[in-house]
Structures are given as structure tokens and as C-alpha cells.
Design an enzyme around this catalytic site. Structure first.
Site, PDB file in Angstrom:
ATOM      1  N   THR A 131       0.510  -1.433  -0.223  1.00 48.59           N
ATOM      2  CA  THR A 131       0.241   0.006   0.321  1.00 48.59           C
ATOM      3  C   THR A 131       1.039   1.529  -0.107  1.00 48.59           C
ATOM      4  O   THR A 131       0.306   2.419  -0.637  1.00 48.59           O
ATOM      5  CB  THR A 131      -0.743  -0.008   1.184  1.00 48.59           C
ATOM      6  OG1 THR A 131      -2.044  -1.195   0.623  1.00 48.59           O
ATOM      7  CG2 THR A 131      -1.858   1.274   1.077  1.00 48.59           C
ATOM      8  N   THR A 148       1.181  -4.307   4.818  1.00 52.17           N
ATOM      9  CA  THR A 148       1.460  -4.592   5.494  1.00 52.17           C
ATOM     10  C   THR A 148       0.615  -5.608   6.358  1.00 52.17           C
ATOM     11  O   THR A 148       1.463  -6.230   7.130  1.00 52.17           O
ATOM     12  CB  THR A 148       0.498  -3.829   7.036  1.00 52.17           C
ATOM     13  OG1 THR A 148      -0.052  -3.694   6.091  1.00 52.17           O
ATOM     14  CG2 THR A 148       1.561  -1.958   6.335  1.00 52.17           C
TER      15      THR A 148
END
Ligand code: SIN
EC number: 3.5.1.1
Length: 379
Positions: free
Chosen positions: A58, A138
């Protein structure tokens, strides 16, 4: 920059296959980019140099809408774009930027992360390189983090960073997280602390820190062990002197391109109906099975008996972890057959078991010793 280009190319060549054309499309593109793309923010001889590996996620995510925080493309932007978004870095460090790959972190695997570890070690061996930063999705960041923590033998800072909002979002957290990660990798007080995870102003140990929430910016935590420190702006503040995990094993992965296959199975009421999953795991080549057990590593008794019998028969290592999200299992001790994950969660226990099996083979006592590293007995 020749040195950088050569290492980047070797990284991806060794990462998945000797033949580029055999790689999946996203890795082929990453390979091409790795040869052609190295990033830099100029050179200032008075500043330390760090090596920065971009892997996607991300933090490198992009969407046409500035309000999109779901459904965006992770791993869309390259390392040069991410660095350009933080011109303040020029006051902090010289960067050797490498596009290692550019994928959502669910596409990472231990072949790639071992190669990443080796590349970092090569750079850290140079007296010119002060530390290393990895940007990563993540979702599986903690798995790559513990791989680096268990396989890099250097006191120099190694920092892994991500973001919860894509780079195109209003209030994207990536640029500041990256600035903090790079500041941390250049900070003398960061040495000797193992691999560190940083997001959202916090610094955590890669050994313990886990993702606790799929949406919140404040997601990376180690509830039991706490944080190592925090940031005031871009300046790191540590709470204590370096205190590495007690007796943490180091695994020499020189020459390993793959690790033994380890499966994770989950405990639940009615799991006795799913005993065939154990045989399926063994049939698919698992050399170890980690159970995300209820409470203190528990399972249904029928399921547990089948697990034990099938694994013993096939010389498959059994590790009991907990599905509760925190705390330690009771150590079974070297005489027991089931190995306790102690305080490692199931996904971290899987990495430890893979490295331990690759190092010792099917040796329950030796494997349990690796897991016992953070369960010392005093006196
Ligand atoms: C990923 O893990 O690649 C996507 C999610 C994220 O980076 O937060």
C-alpha cells in the site's frame, strides 16, 4: 551506480528462477525494473548512506480516487516516486534505492524474503552503508520482518516500513512513515536492536510486532512486549538501551533458495470433522504443521490424537501456537513431542519452523531450542 544495478539484478534473478521468462508477469516486470531502476537522492558526502529496497504494498499503492482506501492497486509506484514524495530525505541520508519487486505483500514468499535478506547483508557488509530500509505491504510485513531478524547478522539498523493508506489518498501515511524509517536507519542509537518495524510514529521489534487491525493506521503492536521507542517528528526516541531478544537464534541461509514446506492449521469447535486436512497437508509435502491452537495451543482431543499419530508416522514436526493473538504457550520441553511456539504467533512460528527444519532437519530437541529462545530460565 554500477554496484547497485548489478546487485539488484542478481537479487531478482536468484529470487524466483534462473529464467526470467518463467516468472509470473508481475515479477518479470519487477525484474526488468530492477535492472533499469535504481533510485537516488543525490550525494552529500557529509551524510550517511543507506540502502532502500522497495517491495510494493500500500505504501506504493495507487488509485484514481483520493478517497479510496480499499480496492486500490498495491505495488503500483516505484521507489524513485516514493522517494520523490519526501524531498526532506535529502537532508538525512544518501540513498541507494532498489526496486526489489513491486507486489501486494500476499505475493511475497520465503524464497523472495531469503534473497532480500542476503542482499541486505551484502550491502551492510560494506563500510559505506550505515543501515537498510525495506518498504513492504503491511499484510505479511511481520513475516518478512521476522525472516530478516532471524537471518541478518549485523548490528547496523534494519528497518521495515509500510503504510495503511495508498500513496494517492488524502492524508497518505506512507511519506512520513518512509521519512521516519530512513531517519531511524541513519540513527546511531538504532544499532544492535535487530530488525525494527516502524509505522505511525512507533518503533517495534520485528520478532514480536504483529498487525492487529486491517484498517487502522495504528495497527502494528506487540501488546505483551511493547514498543522499543517512538518518533518526535522524524527523530527516533528509544525507551531503553538496546535489548535484543534473549538467545534469539541466527540462521545461516547461504545457499538456501527454498525452505521446507510448513502448513498452518486453525483450531475451532468441530475441528474433529476436519481431520482429513492433516493428511492433505502431509500429502502436499508439509514437513511441519503449526496449529493455531485454542487458548494455550489446544485442539479437540480426537483431532489432536490424529495430528500426533499422522505427524509421528511421517516425521512431520508439530508446533503448537495460540490463536488468541497474544501471550506464550507453555513450553513442552525438549522431551515432549509437540513443540511449543512460545510467544510467536502462528505465522511467525511458521517462519521459525521452516528455518529450524532447514538447519537441523527433523530434530525436535533442536527445533524446540530455537523456539525457546525467548523463554529463558534464570538461576
Ligand atoms: C499489502 O499488504 O500489500 C496490501 C496492504 C497494505 O500494504 O497495507
Amino acid at each position: 551506480m554500477l554496484f547497485t544495478s548489478v546487485i539488484a539484478a542478481v537479487a531478482l534473478a536468484g529470487a524466483a528462477s534462473a529464467r526470467v521468462e518463467d516468472l509470473p508477469r508481475h515479477l518479470r516486470l519487477a525484474y526488468r525494473d530492477a535492472i533499469n531502476t535504481t533510485a537516488t537522492n543525490g550525494n552529500n558526502a557529509s551524510l550517511p548512506t543507506i540502502v532502500y529496497f522497495g517491495t510494493g504494498g500500500t505504501i506504493a499503492g495507487s488509485d484514481s480516487s483520493a478517497t479510496a482506501v480499499t480496492g486500490y492497486q498495491a505495488g503500483a509506484l516505484g521507489v524513485q516516486t516514493l522517494l520523490d514524495a519526501v524531498p526532506e530525505i535529502i537532508n538525512v541520508t544518501n540513498i541507494i534505492g532498489i526496486q526489489f519487486t513491486n507486489v501486494a505483500s500476499d505475493e511475497m514468499n520465503t524464497t523472495l524474503t531469503m534473497q532480500l535478506s542476503r542482499n541486505i547483508s551484502e550491502y551492510l557488509a560494506s563500510p559505506d552503508v550505515f543501515g537498510a530500509v525495506v518498504s513492504h505491504g503491511t499484510d505479511t510485513l511481520e513475516e518478512t520482518a521476522i525472516m530478516l531478524d532471524l537471518t541478518i547478522k549485523s548490528d547496523k539498523p534494519v528497518v521495515i516500513v509500510g503504510a495503511m493508506r495508498p500513496a494517492t489518498a488524502i492524508s497518505a501515511d506512507g511519506p512520513y512513515n518512509l521519512l521516519q524509517a530512513i531517519s531511524l536507519a541513519t540513527y546511531a542509537g538504532a544499532a544492535g536492536r535487530g530488525t525494527m518495524v516502524t509505522l505511525n510514529d512507533r518503533i517495534g521489534s520485528a520478532f514480536y510486532t504483529t498487525k492487529t487491525n486491517p484498517r487502522s493506521l495504528d495497527t502494528f503492536k506487540a501488546y505483551e512486549q511493547g514498543y522499543l521507542g517512538n518518533f518526535v517528528g522524524a527523530t527516533p526516541r528509544f525507551w531503553y538501551e538496546p535489548a535484543p531478544v534473549l538467545n534469539k537464534p541466527w540462521f545461516n541461509i547461504t545457499g538456501f533458495t527454498t525452505l521446507p514446506h510448513v502448513t498452518i492449521l486453525y483450531a475451532y469447535e468441530d475441528m474433529n470433522l476436519d481431520i482429513p486436512l492433516i493428511s492433505a497437508a502431509i500429502a502436499s509435502g508439509a514437513k511441519g504443521i503449526v496449529v493455531a491452537g485454542s487458548g494455550d495451543g489446544g485442539t479437540d482431543s480426537t483431532w489432536g490424537a490424529a495430528w500426533s499419530a499422522l505427524c509421528k508416522n511421517a516425521s512431520v514436526a508439530m508446533v503448537a501456537a495460540t490463536r488468541t493473538g497474544d501471550g506464550s504457550d507453555a513450553p513442552d520441553g525438549p522431551g515432549g513431542y509437540t513443540i511449543s511456539a512460545n510467544s510467536l504467533n502462528p505465522e511467525k512460528a511458521k517462519i521459525m519452523l521452516q528455518l529450524s527444519l532447514a538447519t537441523h532437519g527433523y530434530n525436535i530437541t533442536a527445533i524446540q531450542k530455537d523456539f525457546d529462545s525467548d523463554y529463558p530460565t534464570f538461576g
